[in-house]
Design a protein around this motif. Structure first.
Motif, PDB file in Angstrom:
ATOM      1  N   VAL A   5      64.574  10.695 -19.527  1.00  0.00           N
ATOM      2  CA  VAL A   5      63.809  11.441 -18.597  1.00  0.00           C
ATOM      3  C   VAL A   5      64.045  11.313 -17.225  1.00  0.00           C
ATOM      4  N   VAL A   6      64.308  13.052 -16.759  1.00  0.00           N
ATOM      5  CA  VAL A   6      64.383  12.425 -15.299  1.00  0.00           C
ATOM      6  C   VAL A   6      63.595  12.799 -14.205  1.00  0.00           C
ATOM      7  N   ILE A   7      63.221  11.961 -13.300  1.00  0.00           N
ATOM      8  CA  ILE A   7      62.275  12.313 -12.787  1.00  0.00           C
ATOM      9  C   ILE A   7      63.131  12.524 -10.981  1.00  0.00           C
ATOM     10  N   LEU A   8      62.398  13.847 -10.810  1.00  0.00           N
ATOM     11  CA  LEU A   8      62.575  14.271  -9.153  1.00  0.00           C
ATOM     12  C   LEU A   8      61.694  14.048  -8.100  1.00  0.00           C
ATOM     13  N   ASP A   9      61.917  13.697  -6.656  1.00  0.00           N
ATOM     14  CA  ASP A   9      61.355  12.818  -6.440  1.00  0.00           C
ATOM     15  C   ASP A   9      60.936  13.813  -4.550  1.00  0.00           C
ATOM     16  N   ILE A  10      60.257  15.005  -4.807  1.00  0.00           N
ATOM     17  CA  ILE A  10      60.530  15.588  -4.050  1.00  0.00           C
ATOM     18  C   ILE A  10      59.719  15.090  -2.522  1.00  0.00           C
ATOM     19  N   SER A  11      58.658  14.463  -2.448  1.00  0.00           N
ATOM     20  CA  SER A  11      58.226  13.327  -1.401  1.00  0.00           C
ATOM     21  C   SER A  11      58.898  13.783   0.102  1.00  0.00           C
ATOM     22  N   SER A  12      59.499  13.838  -0.143  1.00  0.00           N
ATOM     23  CA  SER A  12      60.275  14.203   1.833  1.00  0.00           C
ATOM     24  C   SER A  12      60.453  15.181   2.159  1.00  0.00           C
ATOM     25  N   VAL A  13      61.104  16.205   1.042  1.00  0.00           N
ATOM     26  CA  VAL A  13      60.677  17.831   0.987  1.00  0.00           C
ATOM     27  C   VAL A  13      59.742  18.570   2.009  1.00  0.00           C
ATOM     28  N   GLY A  38      62.024  16.578 -17.822  1.00  0.00           N
ATOM     29  CA  GLY A  38      62.012  16.319 -16.345  1.00  0.00           C
ATOM     30  C   GLY A  38      60.356  16.426 -15.871  1.00  0.00           C
ATOM     31  N   ILE A  39      60.233  15.473 -14.888  1.00  0.00           N
ATOM     32  CA  ILE A  39      59.565  15.090 -13.977  1.00  0.00           C
ATOM     33  C   ILE A  39      59.684  15.525 -12.786  1.00  0.00           C
ATOM     34  N   ILE A  40      58.070  16.052 -11.997  1.00  0.00           N
ATOM     35  CA  ILE A  40      57.860  15.957 -10.546  1.00  0.00           C
ATOM     36  C   ILE A  40      57.597  15.456  -9.697  1.00  0.00           C
ATOM     37  N   VAL A  41      57.601  14.806  -8.707  1.00  0.00           N
ATOM     38  CA  VAL A  41      57.058  13.578  -8.285  1.00  0.00           C
ATOM     39  C   VAL A  41      56.473  13.813  -6.654  1.00  0.00           C
ATOM     40  N   GLY A  42      55.502  13.967  -6.125  1.00  0.00           N
ATOM     41  CA  GLY A  42      55.932  13.650  -4.714  1.00  0.00           C
ATOM     42  C   GLY A  42      55.209  14.969  -4.062  1.00  0.00           C
ATOM     43  N   ILE A  43      54.355  15.748  -4.837  1.00  0.00           N
ATOM     44  CA  ILE A  43      54.014  17.049  -4.737  1.00  0.00           C
ATOM     45  C   ILE A  43      52.449  17.240  -3.620  1.00  0.00           C
ATOM     46  N   SER A  44      52.739  17.100  -2.640  1.00  0.00           N
ATOM     47  CA  SER A  44      52.037  17.352  -1.320  1.00  0.00           C
ATOM     48  C   SER A  44      50.826  18.677  -1.717  1.00  0.00           C
ATOM     49  N   PRO A  45      49.637  18.143  -1.409  1.00  0.00           N
ATOM     50  CA  PRO A  45      48.573  20.028  -1.223  1.00  0.00           C
ATOM     51  C   PRO A  45      49.680  21.103  -1.100  1.00  0.00           C
ATOM     52  N   ILE A  47      52.440  22.061  -0.500  1.00  0.00           N
ATOM     53  CA  ILE A  47      53.809  22.049  -1.498  1.00  0.00           C
ATOM     54  C   ILE A  47      52.994  22.738  -2.579  1.00  0.00           C
ATOM     55  N   ALA A  48      51.757  22.178  -3.118  1.00  0.00           N
ATOM     56  CA  ALA A  48      51.432  22.883  -4.814  1.00  0.00           C
ATOM     57  C   ALA A  48      50.783  24.025  -4.520  1.00  0.00           C
ATOM     58  N   GLU A  49      50.479  24.354  -3.155  1.00  0.00           N
ATOM     59  CA  GLU A  49      49.873  25.369  -2.754  1.00  0.00           C
ATOM     60  C   GLU A  49      50.326  26.212  -2.410  1.00  0.00           C
ATOM     61  N   THR A  50      52.135  25.616  -2.025  1.00  0.00           N
ATOM     62  CA  THR A  50      53.486  27.205  -1.526  1.00  0.00           C
ATOM     63  C   THR A  50      53.775  27.690  -3.202  1.00  0.00           C
ATOM     64  N   LEU A  51      53.938  26.381  -3.718  1.00  0.00           N
ATOM     65  CA  LEU A  51      54.478  26.778  -5.807  1.00  0.00           C
ATOM     66  C   LEU A  51      53.453  27.516  -5.838  1.00  0.00           C
ATOM     67  N   VAL A  52      52.106  27.908  -5.718  1.00  0.00           N
ATOM     68  CA  VAL A  52      50.799  28.675  -6.924  1.00  0.00           C
ATOM     69  C   VAL A  52      51.113  30.261  -6.204  1.00  0.00           C
ATOM     70  N   THR A  53      51.723  30.020  -4.512  1.00  0.00           N
ATOM     71  CA  THR A  53      52.152  31.617  -4.285  1.00  0.00           C
ATOM     72  C   THR A  53      53.545  31.544  -4.742  1.00  0.00           C
ATOM     73  N   ILE A  61      56.632  21.308 -17.808  1.00  0.00           N
ATOM     74  CA  ILE A  61      57.031  20.159 -16.203  1.00  0.00           C
ATOM     75  C   ILE A  61      55.658  18.920 -15.977  1.00  0.00           C
ATOM     76  N   GLN A  62      56.278  17.781 -16.257  1.00  0.00           N
ATOM     77  CA  GLN A  62      54.825  16.985 -15.559  1.00  0.00           C
ATOM     78  C   GLN A  62      55.365  17.198 -14.439  1.00  0.00           C
ATOM     79  N   THR A  63      53.653  16.826 -13.611  1.00  0.00           N
ATOM     80  CA  THR A  63      53.981  17.482 -11.922  1.00  0.00           C
ATOM     81  C   THR A  63      53.076  16.035 -11.503  1.00  0.00           C
ATOM     82  N   PHE A  64      53.668  15.026 -10.865  1.00  0.00           N
ATOM     83  CA  PHE A  64      52.533  13.960 -10.491  1.00  0.00           C
ATOM     84  C   PHE A  64      52.668  14.194  -8.877  1.00  0.00           C
ATOM     85  N   PHE A  65      51.550  13.678  -8.373  1.00  0.00           N
ATOM     86  CA  PHE A  65      51.427  13.330  -7.034  1.00  0.00           C
ATOM     87  C   PHE A  65      52.077  12.001  -6.255  1.00  0.00           C
TER      88      PHE A  65
END
Length: 89
Positions: A5-13, A38-45, A47-53, A61-65
Motif C-alpha cells: 500500500v502507498v499513501i500519498l498525503d497531499i494535505s500541504s499542497v 494507492g491511497i491519496i489523503v489530505g484532499i481539501s474541498p 482541491i477536490a473541486e479542482t480535480l473534478v473540474t 484510487i481510494q481517496t480520503f480527507f
C-alpha cells in the motif's frame, strides 16, 4: 520496493493544476505496476473541486480527507488492526 500500500498525503499542497494532477496519477500508476494499492489523503474541498473540474479519474484510487482515514483503510487492505499494548508491570 515491497510495499503493498502507498499513501500519498497531499494535505500541504496549496493548489493542484493539470501538471500536479498528472504527476499524482503517474506516481500512483507506477505504484500499481509494482504491486501496491494507492491511497491519496489530505484532499481539501478546494482541491477536490479542482480535480473534478480537471476531470481527473480517481475511480480505481481510494481517496480520503484525513491521514487517519487513509491509515485505517491501508490497515484494512492489509488485513491488520491496531490493538492497545499491554501495560507493563
Amino acid at each position: 520496493s515491497q510495499a503493498r500500500v502507498v499513501i500519498l498525503d497531499i494535505s500541504s499542497v496549496p493548489l493542484v493544476d493539470t501538471k500536479v494532477a498528472n504527476r499524482l496519477m503517474k506516481t500512483l500508476h507506477a505504484a500499481r505496476l509494482l504491486g501496491a494499492q494507492g491511497i491519496i489523503v489530505g484532499i481539501s474541498p478546494e482541491i477536490a473541486e479542482t480535480l473534478v473540474t480537471l476531470d481527473v479519474d480517481f475511480r480505481d484510487i481510494q481517496t480520503f480527507f484525513s491521514l487517519r482515514q487513509g491509515l485505517e483503510a491501508a490497515l484494512n487492505l492489509l488485513d491488520l488492526e491496531v490493538v492497545p499494548r499491554r501495560k507493563r508491570r
